[in-house]
Design a protein around this motif. Structure first.
Motif, PDB file in Angstrom:
ATOM      1  N   MET A   1       0.841  -1.185   0.000  1.00  0.00           N
ATOM      2  CA  MET A   1       0.000   0.000   0.000  1.00  0.00           C
ATOM      3  C   MET A   1       0.885   1.247   0.000  1.00  0.00           C
ATOM      4  O   MET A   1       1.681   1.431   0.906  1.00  0.00           O
ATOM      5  N   LEU A   2       0.713   2.071  -0.972  1.00  0.00           N
ATOM      6  CA  LEU A   2       1.449   3.318  -1.042  1.00  0.00           C
ATOM      7  C   LEU A   2       0.605   4.446  -0.468  1.00  0.00           C
ATOM      8  O   LEU A   2      -0.596   4.489  -0.657  1.00  0.00           O
ATOM      9  N   MET A   3       1.256   5.347   0.234  1.00  0.00           N
ATOM     10  CA  MET A   3       0.550   6.470   0.828  1.00  0.00           C
ATOM     11  C   MET A   3       0.560   7.625  -0.167  1.00  0.00           C
ATOM     12  O   MET A   3       1.593   7.966  -0.715  1.00  0.00           O
ATOM     13  N   SER A   4      -0.624   8.205  -0.388  1.00  0.00           N
ATOM     14  CA  SER A   4      -0.675   9.332  -1.312  1.00  0.00           C
ATOM     15  C   SER A   4      -0.913  10.649  -0.600  1.00  0.00           C
ATOM     16  O   SER A   4      -0.505  11.682  -1.078  1.00  0.00           O
ATOM     17  N   LYS A   5      -1.562  10.635   0.570  1.00  0.00           N
ATOM     18  CA  LYS A   5      -1.860  11.880   1.264  1.00  0.00           C
ATOM     19  C   LYS A   5      -2.070  11.612   2.752  1.00  0.00           C
ATOM     20  O   LYS A   5      -2.638  10.596   3.120  1.00  0.00           O
ATOM     21  N   THR A   6      -1.614  12.543   3.598  1.00  0.00           N
ATOM     22  CA  THR A   6      -1.798  12.430   5.038  1.00  0.00           C
ATOM     23  C   THR A   6      -2.305  13.758   5.575  1.00  0.00           C
ATOM     24  O   THR A   6      -1.802  14.807   5.197  1.00  0.00           O
ATOM     25  N   ASN A   7      -3.323  13.708   6.449  1.00  0.00           N
ATOM     26  CA  ASN A   7      -3.850  14.900   7.103  1.00  0.00           C
ATOM     27  C   ASN A   7      -3.991  14.616   8.588  1.00  0.00           C
ATOM     28  O   ASN A   7      -4.360  13.517   8.971  1.00  0.00           O
ATOM     29  N   THR A   8      -3.711  15.619   9.404  1.00  0.00           N
ATOM     30  CA  THR A   8      -3.922  15.521  10.848  1.00  0.00           C
ATOM     31  C   THR A   8      -4.928  16.585  11.233  1.00  0.00           C
ATOM     32  O   THR A   8      -4.794  17.738  10.844  1.00  0.00           O
ATOM     33  N   ILE A   9      -5.943  16.186  11.986  1.00  0.00           N
ATOM     34  CA  ILE A   9      -7.008  17.101  12.375  1.00  0.00           C
ATOM     35  C   ILE A   9      -7.437  16.751  13.795  1.00  0.00           C
ATOM     36  O   ILE A   9      -7.300  15.616  14.230  1.00  0.00           O
ATOM     37  N   THR A  10      -7.942  17.737  14.524  1.00  0.00           N
ATOM     38  CA  THR A  10      -8.477  17.502  15.864  1.00  0.00           C
ATOM     39  C   THR A  10      -9.988  17.596  15.806  1.00  0.00           C
ATOM     40  O   THR A  10     -10.536  18.594  15.338  1.00  0.00           O
ATOM     41  N   ILE A  11     -10.653  16.538  16.273  1.00  0.00           N
ATOM     42  CA  ILE A  11     -12.114  16.482  16.301  1.00  0.00           C
ATOM     43  C   ILE A  11     -12.520  16.107  17.713  1.00  0.00           C
ATOM     44  O   ILE A  11     -12.095  15.069  18.225  1.00  0.00           O
ATOM     45  N   CYS A  12     -13.307  16.956  18.356  1.00  0.00           N
ATOM     46  CA  CYS A  12     -13.782  16.696  19.729  1.00  0.00           C
ATOM     47  C   CYS A  12     -12.624  16.381  20.675  1.00  0.00           C
ATOM     48  O   CYS A  12     -12.663  15.406  21.418  1.00  0.00           O
ATOM     49  N   ASN A  13     -11.580  17.185  20.625  1.00  0.00           N
ATOM     50  CA  ASN A  13     -10.401  17.039  21.483  1.00  0.00           C
ATOM     51  C   ASN A  13      -9.652  15.726  21.281  1.00  0.00           C
ATOM     52  O   ASN A  13      -8.944  15.269  22.169  1.00  0.00           O
ATOM     53  N   ARG A  38     -20.926   6.696  18.602  1.00  0.00           N
ATOM     54  CA  ARG A  38     -21.488   8.035  18.369  1.00  0.00           C
ATOM     55  C   ARG A  38     -20.384   9.018  17.957  1.00  0.00           C
ATOM     56  O   ARG A  38     -20.544   9.780  17.014  1.00  0.00           O
ATOM     57  N   TYR A  39     -19.260   8.980  18.647  1.00  0.00           N
ATOM     58  CA  TYR A  39     -18.133   9.826  18.288  1.00  0.00           C
ATOM     59  C   TYR A  39     -17.624   9.445  16.905  1.00  0.00           C
ATOM     60  O   TYR A  39     -17.326  10.299  16.075  1.00  0.00           O
ATOM     61  N   LEU A  40     -17.524   8.171  16.655  1.00  0.00           N
ATOM     62  CA  LEU A  40     -17.024   7.698  15.372  1.00  0.00           C
ATOM     63  C   LEU A  40     -17.923   8.152  14.228  1.00  0.00           C
ATOM     64  O   LEU A  40     -17.435   8.607  13.196  1.00  0.00           O
ATOM     65  N   ASP A  41     -19.230   8.046  14.399  1.00  0.00           N
ATOM     66  CA  ASP A  41     -20.177   8.520  13.378  1.00  0.00           C
ATOM     67  C   ASP A  41     -19.983  10.006  13.113  1.00  0.00           C
ATOM     68  O   ASP A  41     -19.947  10.440  11.964  1.00  0.00           O
ATOM     69  N   TYR A  42     -19.865  10.787  14.179  1.00  0.00           N
ATOM     70  CA  TYR A  42     -19.669  12.228  14.035  1.00  0.00           C
ATOM     71  C   TYR A  42     -18.360  12.518  13.295  1.00  0.00           C
ATOM     72  O   TYR A  42     -18.314  13.334  12.380  1.00  0.00           O
ATOM     73  N   ALA A  43     -17.286  11.833  13.684  1.00  0.00           N
ATOM     74  CA  ALA A  43     -15.978  12.064  13.075  1.00  0.00           C
ATOM     75  C   ALA A  43     -15.999  11.719  11.590  1.00  0.00           C
ATOM     76  O   ALA A  43     -15.482  12.470  10.762  1.00  0.00           O
ATOM     77  N   LEU A  44     -16.604  10.590  11.225  1.00  0.00           N
ATOM     78  CA  LEU A  44     -16.674  10.202   9.819  1.00  0.00           C
ATOM     79  C   LEU A  44     -17.501  11.191   9.006  1.00  0.00           C
ATOM     80  O   LEU A  44     -17.115  11.564   7.890  1.00  0.00           O
ATOM     81  N   ASP A  45     -18.639  11.622   9.547  1.00  0.00           N
ATOM     82  CA  ASP A  45     -19.463  12.626   8.861  1.00  0.00           C
ATOM     83  C   ASP A  45     -18.664  13.906   8.642  1.00  0.00           C
ATOM     84  O   ASP A  45     -18.692  14.493   7.560  1.00  0.00           O
ATOM     85  N   TYR A  46     -17.956  14.343   9.671  1.00  0.00           N
ATOM     86  CA  TYR A  46     -17.165  15.568   9.583  1.00  0.00           C
ATOM     87  C   TYR A  46     -16.062  15.432   8.531  1.00  0.00           C
ATOM     88  O   TYR A  46     -15.848  16.333   7.714  1.00  0.00           O
ATOM     89  N   LEU A  47     -15.364  14.314   8.535  1.00  0.00           N
ATOM     90  CA  LEU A  47     -14.284  14.104   7.584  1.00  0.00           C
ATOM     91  C   LEU A  47     -14.786  14.072   6.144  1.00  0.00           C
ATOM     92  O   LEU A  47     -14.145  14.593   5.238  1.00  0.00           O
ATOM     93  N   HIS A  48     -15.968  13.470   5.932  1.00  0.00           N
ATOM     94  CA  HIS A  48     -16.573  13.478   4.598  1.00  0.00           C
ATOM     95  C   HIS A  48     -16.963  14.897   4.204  1.00  0.00           C
ATOM     96  O   HIS A  48     -16.665  15.351   3.101  1.00  0.00           O
ATOM     97  N   TYR A  49     -17.625  15.600   5.103  1.00  0.00           N
ATOM     98  CA  TYR A  49     -18.126  16.954   4.828  1.00  0.00           C
ATOM     99  C   TYR A  49     -16.992  17.925   4.504  1.00  0.00           C
ATOM    100  O   TYR A  49     -17.104  18.753   3.603  1.00  0.00           O
ATOM    101  N   GLU A  50     -15.882  17.830   5.236  1.00  0.00           N
ATOM    102  CA  GLU A  50     -14.752  18.738   5.053  1.00  0.00           C
ATOM    103  C   GLU A  50     -13.806  18.306   3.923  1.00  0.00           C
ATOM    104  O   GLU A  50     -12.850  19.000   3.622  1.00  0.00           O
TER     105      GLU A  50
END
Length: 67
Positions: A1-13, A38-50
């Motif tokens: 698996m080759l890495m093409s992109k990496t992002n670091t973000i803070t969601i809910c601390n 519940r946190y996981l659902d929120y995080a995935l929704d946020y990551l898709h939206y952004e």
């Protein structure tokens, strides 16, 4: 698996590192607390939206890392 992109973000601390690999997305969630579906659902929704997770055809692997 080759890495093409990496992002670091803070969601809910919690720090989330998003790796976009050629065949999937891999999320590393760094937390000192337990995190729920519940946190996981929120995080995935946020990551898709952004736009951190753009390709909805790829699988998403989630790895929880406790401090």
């Amino acid at each position: 698996m080759l890495m093409s992109k990496t992002n670091t973000i803070t969601i809910c601390n919690r720090k989330v590192i998003v790796y976009e690999l050629t065949d999937c997305y891999e999320l590393h969630v760094l937390s000192s607390e337990n995190w729920s579906e519940r946190y996981l659902d929120y995080a995935l929704d946020y990551l898709h939206y952004e736009g951190f997770i753009e390709n909805t055809e790829k699988q998403i692997k989630i790895i929880g890392i406790k401090k």
